[in-house]
Design an enzyme around this catalytic site. Structure first.
Site, PDB file in Angstrom:
ATOM      1  N   MET A 290       0.866  -1.174   0.000  1.00  0.00           N
ATOM      2  CA  MET A 290       0.000   0.000   0.000  1.00  0.00           C
ATOM      3  C   MET A 290       0.904   1.226   0.000  1.00  0.00           C
ATOM      4  SD  MET A 290      -2.921  -1.542   0.149  1.00  0.00           S
ATOM      5  CE  MET A 290      -3.065  -3.336   0.152  1.00  0.00           C
ATOM      6  N   CYS A 465     -14.114  -3.303  -4.464  1.00  0.00           N
ATOM      7  CA  CYS A 465     -12.725  -2.861  -4.600  1.00  0.00           C
ATOM      8  C   CYS A 465     -11.763  -4.045  -4.635  1.00  0.00           C
ATOM      9  CB  CYS A 465     -12.354  -1.928  -3.451  1.00  0.00           C
ATOM     10  SG  CYS A 465     -13.311  -0.392  -3.396  1.00  0.00           S
TER      11      CYS A 465
END
Length: 540
Positions: A290, A465
């Site tokens: 991330m 998502c």
């Protein structure tokens, strides 16, 4: 030398600028270097020069153009063009009116016009074939050669609107040249994407200034540009773009490649999705990271089997997003784009359209509302970011998916009870002038994936998502023999089957989260697509 209108080659159109010449070069030396290596049309553009000097410069360039049998166009200055008997003139919207220019030039000279709106195409169509011979379509991207630009960059979608208008108003004689901000890093994408919706025409060429005029080695620069035009294939990812109907064997091969290659999936995504998306990625034999750090995107993109999931659920700084897109496009690594809440607010609409203009995406994935809005088939603004397809029938959803795939030259995914996947990559092929030779969006291969209703999918956060995480893992894990369409279809098929399996095991929305990750892990590692519950069929 007199050139007939029909024989003019617009493919590589050089516009001069004497203010950006490198040391040791002259305007004439740069022009000749371009002509030696593939420039097919030259325009002299001088905004701050005395008429006497303009004429002298034009005469020198004209000698070189005649030597290489290439037409010379003069920008704006009709008096200069007539004085030296140039081959044509190019004027803008604020210059002398086209009918007056044509009257002065006569019927045999080339007349070009800068166009940025479909309404301007309607005007030239009404004038008929005796007025405008070609149009400069743009401005496509931001450019430093326009000191005070009056038009916002239109991007490839704006160019498509111009091409569509030429077809609608039957201006078949009018040629087109893309202008504004074109460079080696975006030329092939523009040529690939800028095709009329009816598939019958594409850009006839591109116009450039700085990549030749400011190049220390104009010969090499022109050769590179010529090579991009002549390549006719945009290999924007390192896998196969040719599509065939996916089979259980081909999907097994995809999963085997993902398992062997263990792709790194960079997530630029919303905060709600991050933890769940990371666990989904791990369940699929891939490594999540991330990261929204601009300074490291180039390094991440260069890691073998790197893949980017760009999800606009949370609005990251636009320059960081552009840097990430550029980094992955530069090394031909795949990007999965999820335009969350595409048109829910003006802010999201502007952000998503900016990103769609900026790069090439291997896959564009959205829910029904997002894909319908992207395809301009939605009659209302989205409410929030959740899917709300209402009673939209499957034919309309397929059509929307095909339109998005066609316009963005991507594999498009529309999610819902029925998932639609369409391949608009055309194998990365592009052609000047002839478009897709009449192949339209509705001709694209499209498959439907269904497994009955799974209502609990809508009761947890990040379920949509995380399909993006699944797709990004699958396409990132491909090697050079893997097929993009197989990977996307396989990812959607696996995710749908895992959702159904998890729904039969869970006690509620909390346990569904866990069961979904477990089901993804189980089905991925078993790698037996023939036993998955979701069905796959061709649309018609």
């Amino acid at each position: 030398m007199v050139f007939t209108k029909e024989e003019v080659d617009y493919s590589l159109y050089l516009v001069t600028d004497s203010t950006m010449l490198p040391p040791g070069t002259t305007l004439c030396s740069q022009v000749e270097a371009g002509l030696k290596n593939g420039v097919t049309l030259v325009q002299i553009r001088e905004k701050d020069i005395e008429t006497k000097n303009f004429v002298a410069e034009a005469l020198e360039v004209q000698k070189i153009c005649k030597k290489y049998n290439v037409p010379l166009i003069i920008n704006d200055r009709i008096d200069v063009a007539m004085a030296i008997d140039a081959d044509g003139v190019h004027v803008g919207q604020d210059d002398m009116p086209i009918p007056m220019v044509r009257k002065l030039l006569g019927p045999s000279k080339i007349l070009g016009w800068s166009v940025g709106k479909p309404s301007e195409v309607e005007t030239l169509a009404k004038w008929g074939p005796d007025m405008v011979d070609y149009i400069g379509v743009g401005t496509l991207f931001p450019t430093s050669t326009k000191k005070n630009p009056k038009k916002s960059p239109m991007g490839p979608q704006g160019a498509i609107a111009i091409l569509d208008a030429l077809e609608e108003f039957k201006a078949t004689w009018c040629r087109t040249v893309g202008i504004g901000g074109l460079h080696p890093d975006n030329i092939q994408r523009v040529l690939c994407q800028c095709v009329a919706s009816n598939g019958k025409r594409s850009l006839d060429g591109i116009s450039l200034v700085s990549d030749i005029m400011a190049a220390p080695d104009a010969c090499a620069a022109t050769k590179r540009l010529r090579g991009l035009l002549d390549a006719t294939r945009y290999q924007f990812v390192e896998c196969e773009l040719n599509n065939t109907f996916p089979t259980t064997t081909s999907i097994q091969n995809v999963i085997s490649q993902v398992s062997n290659n263990r792709p790194l999936v960079q997530h630029i995504t919303n905060k709600v999705h991050q933890n769940f998306g990371a666990n989904v990625t791990l369940a699929l034999g891939s490594s999540p990271i991330m990261s929204e750090i601009e300074s490291e995107v180039s390094e991440l993109a260069r890691i073998p089997n790197a893949s980017l999931l760009l999800n606009t659920g949370s609005v990251a700084p636009i320059e960081m997003l552009k840097a990430a897109i550029n980094a992955y496009n530069e090394v031909n690594r795949p990007i999965t784009f999820d335009p969350v809440g595409y048109s829910a607010t003006e802010t999201r609409l502007c952000l998503n359209n900016t990103l769609l203009t900026y790069g090439q995406f291997a896959c564009i994935k959205g829910n029904c509302s997002e894909i319908l809005s992207l395809a301009k088939l939605n009659n209302h603004k989205m409410k929030g970011v959740d899917s709300s397809s209402g009673k939209t029938n499957i034919d309309t959803l397929v059509r929307a998916t095909q339109i998005v795939a066609f316009q963005y030259r991507t594999v498009a995914v529309c999610t819902g009870e029925f998932d639609c996947v369409a391949d608009g990559t055309f194998g990365g092929e592009y052609k000047l002038s002839s478009g897709t030779e009449g192949i339209t969006a509705e001709d694209l291969p499209c498959v439907i994936i269904e497994d009955g209703p799974i209502p609990i999918m809508g009761d947890i956060t990040a379920s949509g998502c995380s399909l993006g995480s699944t797709i990004a893992s699958f396409i990132g894990g491909l090697d050079s023999t893997g097929k993009l369409f197989d990977a996307v279809v396989g990812a959607v098929l696996l995710y749908k089957s895992a959702g159904k399996l998890a729904s039969t095991r869970c006690q509620g929305s909390g346990s569904f989260h866990v069961e979904l990750i477990d089901a993804l892990y189980q089905l991925f590692h078993e790698n037996k697509p023939e036993k998955w519950s979701a069905s796959l069929k061709k649309f018609k």
